[in-house]
Design an enzyme around this catalytic site. Structure first.
Site, PDB file in Angstrom:
ATOM      1  N   HIS A 196       0.828  -1.203   0.000  1.00 35.20           N
ATOM      2  CA  HIS A 196       0.000   0.000   0.000  1.00 35.20           C
ATOM      3  C   HIS A 196       0.862   1.252   0.000  1.00 35.20           C
ATOM      4  CE1 HIS A 196      -4.116  -1.491   1.109  1.00 35.20           C
ATOM      5  NE2 HIS A 196      -3.420  -2.542   1.504  1.00 35.20           N
ATOM      6  N   HIS A 211      -3.744   0.216  11.662  1.00 35.69           N
ATOM      7  CA  HIS A 211      -2.762   1.276  11.799  1.00 35.69           C
ATOM      8  C   HIS A 211      -3.083   2.184  12.985  1.00 35.69           C
ATOM      9  CE1 HIS A 211      -6.020   2.609   9.140  1.00 35.69           C
ATOM     10  NE2 HIS A 211      -5.725   3.874   9.418  1.00 35.69           N
ATOM     11  N   GLU A 242      -8.123  11.368  12.162  1.00 37.38           N
ATOM     12  CA  GLU A 242      -8.928  11.129  10.964  1.00 37.38           C
ATOM     13  C   GLU A 242     -10.421  11.214  11.250  1.00 37.38           C
ATOM     14  OE1 GLU A 242      -7.827   7.246   9.701  1.00 37.38           O
ATOM     15  OE2 GLU A 242      -5.744   7.755   9.300  1.00 37.38           O
ATOM     16  N   TYR A 269     -17.958   1.461   2.354  1.00 37.26           N
ATOM     17  CA  TYR A 269     -16.521   1.664   2.499  1.00 37.26           C
ATOM     18  C   TYR A 269     -15.859   0.298   2.612  1.00 37.26           C
ATOM     19  CZ  TYR A 269     -12.080   3.290   4.467  1.00 37.26           C
ATOM     20  OH  TYR A 269     -10.755   3.542   4.696  1.00 37.26           O
ATOM     21  N   HIS A 313     -11.194   8.717  14.385  1.00 41.38           N
ATOM     22  CA  HIS A 313     -10.100   7.942  14.975  1.00 41.38           C
ATOM     23  C   HIS A 313      -8.977   8.920  15.280  1.00 41.38           C
ATOM     24  CE1 HIS A 313     -11.923   4.601  12.291  1.00 41.38           C
ATOM     25  NE2 HIS A 313     -12.454   4.547  13.511  1.00 41.38           N
ATOM     26  N   HIS A 323      -6.966   1.388  14.682  1.00 39.98           N
ATOM     27  CA  HIS A 323      -8.183   1.179  13.909  1.00 39.98           C
ATOM     28  C   HIS A 323      -7.821   0.458  12.618  1.00 39.98           C
ATOM     29  CE1 HIS A 323      -6.550   5.160  12.930  1.00 39.98           C
ATOM     30  NE2 HIS A 323      -7.098   5.055  11.712  1.00 39.98           N
TER      31      HIS A 323
END
Length: 425
Positions: A289, A326, A332, A341, A356, A362
């Site tokens: 990613h 992460h 966020e 989502y 978060h 999360h």
């Protein structure tokens, strides 16, 4: 009165010039002794006067009456709107999520439907950010609004919103955004009836396009896809009201005409809109990613980013494809405009939100993890989805409403409790 037909001019941060009546723009001089057509010249500055040319923002307006012709302001009830220092209640480190924000039953316009969810900093110090939701079912009637505290980035989720501003008209639908600079007056009409959405109020520097670095010259949001309005004015002598947000409080003043009486303008401090479907995603074509910053549409030098997660292809090999587990220095706030989502199986609904905060773990829920970790990794198209994130280095401190509202999902933590132990030494 000239037509308010929806027309736009393209480009981000351009020096625009537009007139609703031929000859209203002076040539070669911003404030001549007598402005054309009996108008008044008035400058709106959106940056310090001595800011470098590349970031200096100002617009010259040529209007029927100058902005000073209102009666004194008096304090006005703020309802559920809040500003810094955001110390109503202690801020927990918990992951938080809310059901969709309800549409009011009583007649409520855009200003009356503003609800603050969280924020950080203080508008008096010109640092920080506030996150609001709006839910309205009525157009603004003979009243107008401006925000002296910060720039407004508005993300409709349900129903179109038509922003009639001093510099022209922007009609914004779900899937689009608009940004209204500090100080610009506007009225909100609702062509589809009830409307709902999200707002990021940035107390610091205005939003701009992110630098592309190694990406090069193209990709992400392209400057030419941003649209500013053309001049369109209201020549009305009706009794009106102006509501101002100033140092965190609301104030109201009487005025005997519409303040949207700018017949011509030129400059680079202007509202604008952007269709999120024009965002050109950058992603991996091998494995792993990239950081979510590759989805940044706009960024503010004060440390606030606006990122989106639109329809796109997933092709990474030997990779867990949803957002991984992460913990971040960044904080966020996420909202969902439509669809689902990809990191949540259920509970994160269009019109809802999650928060978060700094270093709170999360990531995908248990169901999503089990499905994604065993999925066949062939090219996959994510469709029917559009989520976004307001991301900031400042901890977003929820308001009392946000922590005590019935729409807060107290069971949100349970979505991770089914994650199983798979360790096999």
């Amino acid at each position: 009165m000239p037509s308010t037909e929806l027309r736009y001019q393209s480009g981000f941060g351009n020096e625009f010039a537009t007139e609703a009546v031929t000859g209203a723009l002076p040539v070669g001089q911003n404030a001549p002794q007598q402005a054309p057509l009996g108008l008044y010249a008035e400058q709106l500055s959106g940056s310090p006067f001595t800011a470098p040319r590349a970031i200096n923002r100002r617009t010259w307006t040529y209007r029927i009456r100058p902005s000073v012709t209102h009666k004194p302001y008096a304090e006005y009830p703020a309802g559920m709107l809040r500003s810094g220092p955001f110390d109503e209640v202690p801020t927990p480190p918990n992951q938080l999520r809310w059901d969709p924000f309800p549409i009011p039953e009583a007649s409520t316009d855009f200003v009356g439907g503003l609800v603050t969810i969280a924020g950080s900093g203080d508008p008096a110090g010109q640092t920080g950010v506030a996150v609001h939701a709006y839910a309205a079912n009525a157009s603004m009637q003979a009243r107008y609004f401006y925000n002296a505290d910060g720039e407004l980035l508005i993300v409709p989720q349900q129903g179109r919103a038509r922003f009639a501003t001093e510099l022209g008209v922007l009609e914004v639908a779900p899937g689009e955004i608009c940004v209204i600079p500090r100080g610009i007056k506007f009225r909100v009409d609702l062509p589809d009836g009830a409307s709902r959405g999200y707002i990021c109020e940035c107390y610091g520097g205005p939003f701009r396009l992110p630098e592309l670095g190694a990406i090069g010259a193209n990709g992400l949001a392209n400057a030419r896809d941003f649209l500013a309005p053309v001049a369109a004015f209201e020549d009305s002598d009706a009794d009106c009201r102006i509501v101002a947000k100033f140092l965190g409080k609301l104030w109201i003043a009487e005025i005997d005409h519409s303040p949207l009486d700018v017949v011509a303008w030129h400059g680079n401090c202007a509202p604008y809109k952007y269709d999120l479907a024009r965002f050109n995603c950058i992603n991996t074509v091998s494995f792993d990613h990239p950081d979510p910053s590759i989805y940044t549409v706009l960024t503010s030098p004060s440390g606030v980013d606006f990122a989106i997660f639109p329809p796109r292809w997933l092709v990474a090999e030997h990779t867990f494809r949803p957002p991984w587990f992460h913990r971040n220095l960044m904080n966020e706030f996420m909202g969902l405009i439509f669809g689902k989502y990809d990191a949540k199986a259920e509970g994160f609904l269009p019109g809802g939100a999650s928060l978060h905060n700094c270093m709170s773990g999360h990531g995908p829920d248990a169901e999503t993890y089990e499905r994604a970790s065993t999925a066949e990794l062939k090219p996959q198209r994510l469709d029917d989805t559009l989520a976004f994130m307001f991301e900031t280095q400042l901890v977003l401190r929820p308001t009392r409403y946000a922590l005590e509202s019935r729409i807060l999902q107290h069971e949100y933590y349970e979505c991770w409790q089914g994650l199983k132990k798979h360790f096999r030494p």
